[in-house]
Design an enzyme around this catalytic site. Sequence first.
Site, PDB file in Angstrom:
ATOM      1  N   CYS A  78       0.050  -2.074   3.189  1.00 47.08           N
ATOM      2  CA  CYS A  78       1.322  -1.411   3.522  1.00 47.08           C
ATOM      3  C   CYS A  78       1.882  -0.696   2.282  1.00 47.08           C
ATOM      4  O   CYS A  78       2.447   0.396   2.394  1.00 47.08           O
ATOM      5  CB  CYS A  78       2.347  -2.424   4.035  1.00 47.08           C
ATOM      6  SG  CYS A  78       1.830  -3.228   5.550  1.00 47.08           S
ATOM      7  N   CYS A 120      -5.059   3.150  14.136  1.00 49.14           N
ATOM      8  CA  CYS A 120      -5.425   2.166  13.106  1.00 49.14           C
ATOM      9  C   CYS A 120      -4.359   1.085  12.955  1.00 49.14           C
ATOM     10  O   CYS A 120      -4.485   0.208  12.120  1.00 49.14           O
ATOM     11  CB  CYS A 120      -5.644   2.852  11.762  1.00 49.14           C
ATOM     12  SG  CYS A 120      -7.089   3.910  11.767  1.00 49.14           S
ATOM     13  N   CYS A 145       3.949  -3.410  10.968  1.00 47.84           N
ATOM     14  CA  CYS A 145       4.452  -4.771  10.914  1.00 47.84           C
ATOM     15  C   CYS A 145       5.693  -4.851  10.019  1.00 47.84           C
ATOM     16  O   CYS A 145       6.175  -3.853   9.497  1.00 47.84           O
ATOM     17  CB  CYS A 145       3.364  -5.677  10.355  1.00 47.84           C
ATOM     18  SG  CYS A 145       2.852  -5.153   8.713  1.00 47.84           S
ATOM     19  N   ASP A 171      -1.125   1.290  11.864  1.00 47.32           N
ATOM     20  CA  ASP A 171       0.034   1.597  11.023  1.00 47.32           C
ATOM     21  C   ASP A 171       0.161   3.099  10.870  1.00 47.32           C
ATOM     22  O   ASP A 171      -0.850   3.790  10.732  1.00 47.32           O
ATOM     23  CB  ASP A 171      -0.160   1.058   9.593  1.00 47.32           C
ATOM     24  CG  ASP A 171      -0.186  -0.444   9.532  1.00 47.32           C
ATOM     25  OD1 ASP A 171       0.695  -1.068  10.118  1.00 47.32           O
ATOM     26  OD2 ASP A 171      -1.090  -0.970   8.878  1.00 47.32           O
TER      27      ASP A 171
END
Length: 293
Positions: A105, A35, A61, A37
């Site tokens: 995130c 996915c 990221c 992350d």
Amino acid sequence: MWDYTEKLKDHFFNPRNVGEIENPDGVGEVGSLACGDALKLTFKLDKEGRISDARFKTFGCASAIATSSVLTEMIKGLTLEEAAKITNKDIADYLGGLPEQKMHCSVMGREALEAAIENHKTGGKKKHELEGNVVCTCFGVTDKEIERVIRENNLTTVEQVTNYCKAGGGCGGCQGEIEKLIEKIQGDKIREPVPVIPRRGAKLTNIQKIQLIQQTINEQIRPALRAHGGDIELIDVEGDKVIVAFRGMCAQCRLTEFTMKDVVEAKLREFVSKGLFVEEDRDSANQPHNHRE
Ligand code: FES
């Protein structure tokens, strides 16, 4: 380029507490490489039951690294009861904010923390399980998780939900279900009063024209596209040129050109003005999910 705060940049370029604790008291692993992350959080408790050390390993990221780094700092010195109260909003606020497209995130950080606490409480016997029924099969997101991000972050659109937990950002097939969850939780908040707009034929001001275009998209075009897992967004209006972007299934559909002329343009000419023509804004069209920058 994303608009990152100085604090976020600092935690990205100088991440704190990278690594893994040997013989940890709690381990939380969430996300998956498939996915885009993934995050592993480990912590150690002192004699008083406070978190004395926390480490992370992540794949993702700049925002994923910065949120993980800051989370390890936030939880040090806290009891597990105190740490359990941390929300994704707290994590984002601690960084001075996150671009909305990167809020997932902060949600991943909160999920990893919860998983690690649960792992400690169950003595590592119970694996962290998804609560609820999976709504988004592309990203494995359940109704409970979607409801939670809607509630905690006061979300009112499918696009926001996608930004916060990825649900809806793949094939788009779950967007109808997400809408129902938003409706269930936000109710009246998302039902805006319908503006009184003159119909086609009347002389329109620029604002009225844009409102009528948006209304036509909402009422005449969007429902048909959503029924097939797609969506459309009005990007801009320049004179008689209407710039739109296709979302979900429509973004990947080879029949986009047809949809644009025979559905979108035809409806706008019928309901707003005969002189309108439509162009697709390819820059903001759905990109495949890739969270590396
Ligand atoms: S099922 Fe949710 S985006 Fe595909």
